[in-house]
Write an enzyme that holds these catalytic residues in place. Structure first.
Site, mmCIF file in Angstrom:
data_model
loop_
_atom_site.group_PDB
_atom_site.id
_atom_site.type_symbol
_atom_site.label_atom_id
_atom_site.label_comp_id
_atom_site.label_asym_id
_atom_site.label_seq_id
_atom_site.Cartn_x
_atom_site.Cartn_y
_atom_site.Cartn_z
ATOM 1 N N CYS A 54 0.779 -1.149 0.061
ATOM 2 C CA CYS A 54 -0.124 0.016 -0.100
ATOM 3 C C CYS A 54 0.785 1.224 -0.004
ATOM 4 O O CYS A 54 1.777 1.536 0.695
ATOM 5 C CB CYS A 54 -0.923 0.056 1.201
ATOM 6 S SG CYS A 54 -1.858 1.667 1.188
ATOM 7 N N ASP A 97 -2.623 -3.311 -14.336
ATOM 8 C CA ASP A 97 -3.052 -3.117 -15.370
ATOM 9 C C ASP A 97 -3.856 -4.329 -16.309
ATOM 10 O O ASP A 97 -3.688 -4.671 -17.655
ATOM 11 C CB ASP A 97 -1.973 -2.591 -16.371
ATOM 12 C CG ASP A 97 -1.259 -1.342 -15.841
ATOM 13 O OD1 ASP A 97 -2.017 -0.630 -15.089
ATOM 14 O OD2 ASP A 97 -0.368 -0.965 -16.338
HETATM 15 C C1 LIG Z 1 -9.280 1.965 -5.086
HETATM 16 C C2 LIG Z 1 -8.232 0.784 -4.913
HETATM 17 C C3 LIG Z 1 -7.965 0.489 -3.346
HETATM 18 C C4 LIG Z 1 -7.014 -0.470 -3.284
HETATM 19 N N1 LIG Z 1 -7.020 -1.227 -2.229
HETATM 20 C C5 LIG Z 1 -5.740 -1.977 -2.025
HETATM 21 C C6 LIG Z 1 -5.804 -2.780 -0.623
HETATM 22 O O1 LIG Z 1 -6.544 -2.619 0.123
HETATM 23 N N2 LIG Z 1 -4.823 -3.929 -0.590
HETATM 24 C C7 LIG Z 1 -3.943 -3.898 -1.592
HETATM 25 O O2 LIG Z 1 -3.078 -4.944 -1.365
HETATM 26 N N3 LIG Z 1 -4.001 -3.344 -2.904
HETATM 27 C C8 LIG Z 1 -4.998 -2.419 -2.967
HETATM 28 N N4 LIG Z 1 -5.288 -1.789 -4.306
HETATM 29 C C9 LIG Z 1 -4.319 -2.160 -5.324
HETATM 30 C C10 LIG Z 1 -4.830 -3.435 -6.082
HETATM 31 O O3 LIG Z 1 -5.141 -4.510 -5.372
HETATM 32 C C11 LIG Z 1 -3.972 -3.744 -7.367
HETATM 33 O O4 LIG Z 1 -2.865 -4.347 -6.989
HETATM 34 C C12 LIG Z 1 -3.726 -2.541 -8.358
HETATM 35 O O5 LIG Z 1 -4.843 -1.511 -8.241
HETATM 36 C C13 LIG Z 1 -3.143 -2.739 -9.414
HETATM 37 O O6 LIG Z 1 -3.897 -3.554 -10.336
HETATM 38 P P1 LIG Z 1 -4.889 -2.724 -11.458
HETATM 39 O O7 LIG Z 1 -3.967 -1.888 -12.285
HETATM 40 O O8 LIG Z 1 -5.307 -3.857 -12.394
HETATM 41 O O9 LIG Z 1 -5.936 -2.021 -10.995
HETATM 42 C C14 LIG Z 1 -5.825 -0.886 -4.451
HETATM 43 C C15 LIG Z 1 -6.269 -0.419 -5.884
HETATM 44 C C16 LIG Z 1 -7.392 0.661 -6.053
HETATM 45 C C17 LIG Z 1 -7.574 1.047 -7.341
#
Ligand SMILES: Cc1cc2nc3c(=O)[nH]c(=O)nc-3n(C[C@H](O)[C@H](O)[C@H](O)COP(=O)(O)O)c2cc1C
Length: 324
Positions: free
Chosen positions: A103, A205
């Site tokens: 995070c 992504d």
């Molecule tokens: C609104 C939001 C909240 C997130 N909260 C967490 C979380 O609580 N714990 C975590 O490990 N990652 C969290 N993430 C990261 C996502 O799990 C993921 O790793 C990240 O968005 C990359 O994937 P994506 O590009 O496909 O969205 C969060 C991402 C977003 C957009």
């Protein structure tokens, strides 16, 4: 390409996972993802400090149901003893524990948790060791590539995790300072897969079914996490499963979007009552409407609606008209 994945003693039906997302991956969203085929879903990150203080709001985040399985619970904190205590407290609530080491949010890293641990390998090791000895559940960590792009630490942290008895590792290949900017560097997922024996889950992504297949092919990772790509789009799981078995995915129709969105609203109402459901569903409905003509006007309109009946009517009008 669809394969089950085994994390410690836990065998998942497939390798598509709903990512933890703060404020989003609650019970209704997990139900939607599961109905479309997700093999594992995560809670949002849960503060162990909140758990040990018996914070009511923190325990709310653990609300689940018998059908909400298998469930991964993600914990965050910075103190090994409290992390272990947190792990004991959530033992009966899920099927897998994950430690958040990725995070990037200031409040979290300032407390020494989340991606701050990526530059403190000794502390990360102590936390994993403490949690490992406090739980018999499968244990995973979720990391970014490092604090800064120039100082990647993911291979070291993953090696430590493997040595300390973690059962899998998830990598979102951006650094902490990158936040969500730039492109996720999938080559880092490949590098990680080549350096550890435990399963590697890729995140970053993934917006379409095609992205899921591409990540599996390009990196050799064992599983894929779907995060932002699943917002208002739980079909991404179904579409990816179709693609992985060599079929061309059938895109969702506006009518299907309406059915799903109504169901989401209903589940939210049952979980949290009408007032909260109406407020929380505004962002989800904006995602369900994304890409359809006049989605922006629809978003503005629903932001002003205070009654469920009126909202249901507006949804019917919007999606049905696009189906015609
Ligand atoms: C609104 C939001 C909240 C997130 N909260 C967490 C979380 O609580 N714990 C975590 O490990 N990652 C969290 N993430 C990261 C996502 O799990 C993921 O790793 C990240 O968005 C990359 O994937 P994506 O590009 O496909 O969205 C969060 C991402 C977003 C957009």
């Amino acid at each position: 390409m669809t394969k089950s994945i085994t994390i410690g003693p836990l065998r998942l039906p497939n390798n598509l996972i709903l990512a933890p997302m703060a404020g989003l991956t609650n019970l209704p969203m997990r139900f939607m993802a599961r109905e479309c085929g997700a093999g594992l879903c995560f809670t949002e990150m849960i503060s162990v400090n909140g758990l040990v203080r018996e914070g009511k709001k923190t325990f709310e985040l653990l609300r689940s149901a018998p059908k909400d399985r298998p469930l991964g619970i993600q914990l965050f904190g910075d103190e090994p003893g409290i992390m272990a205590e947190g792990a004991r407290l959530v033992a009966g609530y899920g099927d897998l524990l994950d430690i958040n080491m990725g995070c990037p949010v200031r409040k979290v890293v300032d407390s020494g948790a989340g991606s701050a641990l990526l530059r403190e390998p000794h502390k990360a090791a102590a936390i994993i060791r403490a949690v490992r000895s406090a739980t018999s559940l499968p244990l995973t960590i979720k990391i970014r590539t490092g604090w800064k792009a120039e100082e990647p630490s993911f291979l070291e942290i993953a090696r430590i995790a493997e040595e300390e008895g973690c059962d899998a590792v998830t990598l979102h290949p951006r650094s902490r300072t990158q936040m969500f900017e730039g492109k996720a560097d999938w080559s880092k997922i490949k590098a990680l897969k080549e350096s550890v024996k435990i399963p590697v889950i890729g995140s970053g992504d993934i917006f379409t079914a095609r992205d899921v297949v591409a990540m599996l092919e390009e990196t050799g990772c064992d599983g894929v996490m779907i995060a932002r790509g699943g917002l208002g789009n739980p079909w991404i799981f179904r579409e990816a499963l179709e693609m992985m078995t060599g079929r061309e995915p059938v895109p969702s129709t506006p009518q299907e979007r309406l059915t799903m969105a109504l169901r989401h609203l209903q589940l939210f109402t049952e979980l949290s009552g009408e007032r909260v459901a109406l407020r929380e569903m505004r962002k989800h409905l904006a995602w369900y409407a994304k890409g359809l003509p006049n989605a922006a006007q629809f978003r503005d309109m629903i932001n002003r609606i205070e009654e469920k009946e009126e909202l249901t009517h507006a949804m019917g009008n919007f999606f049905d008209r696009r189906a015609a």
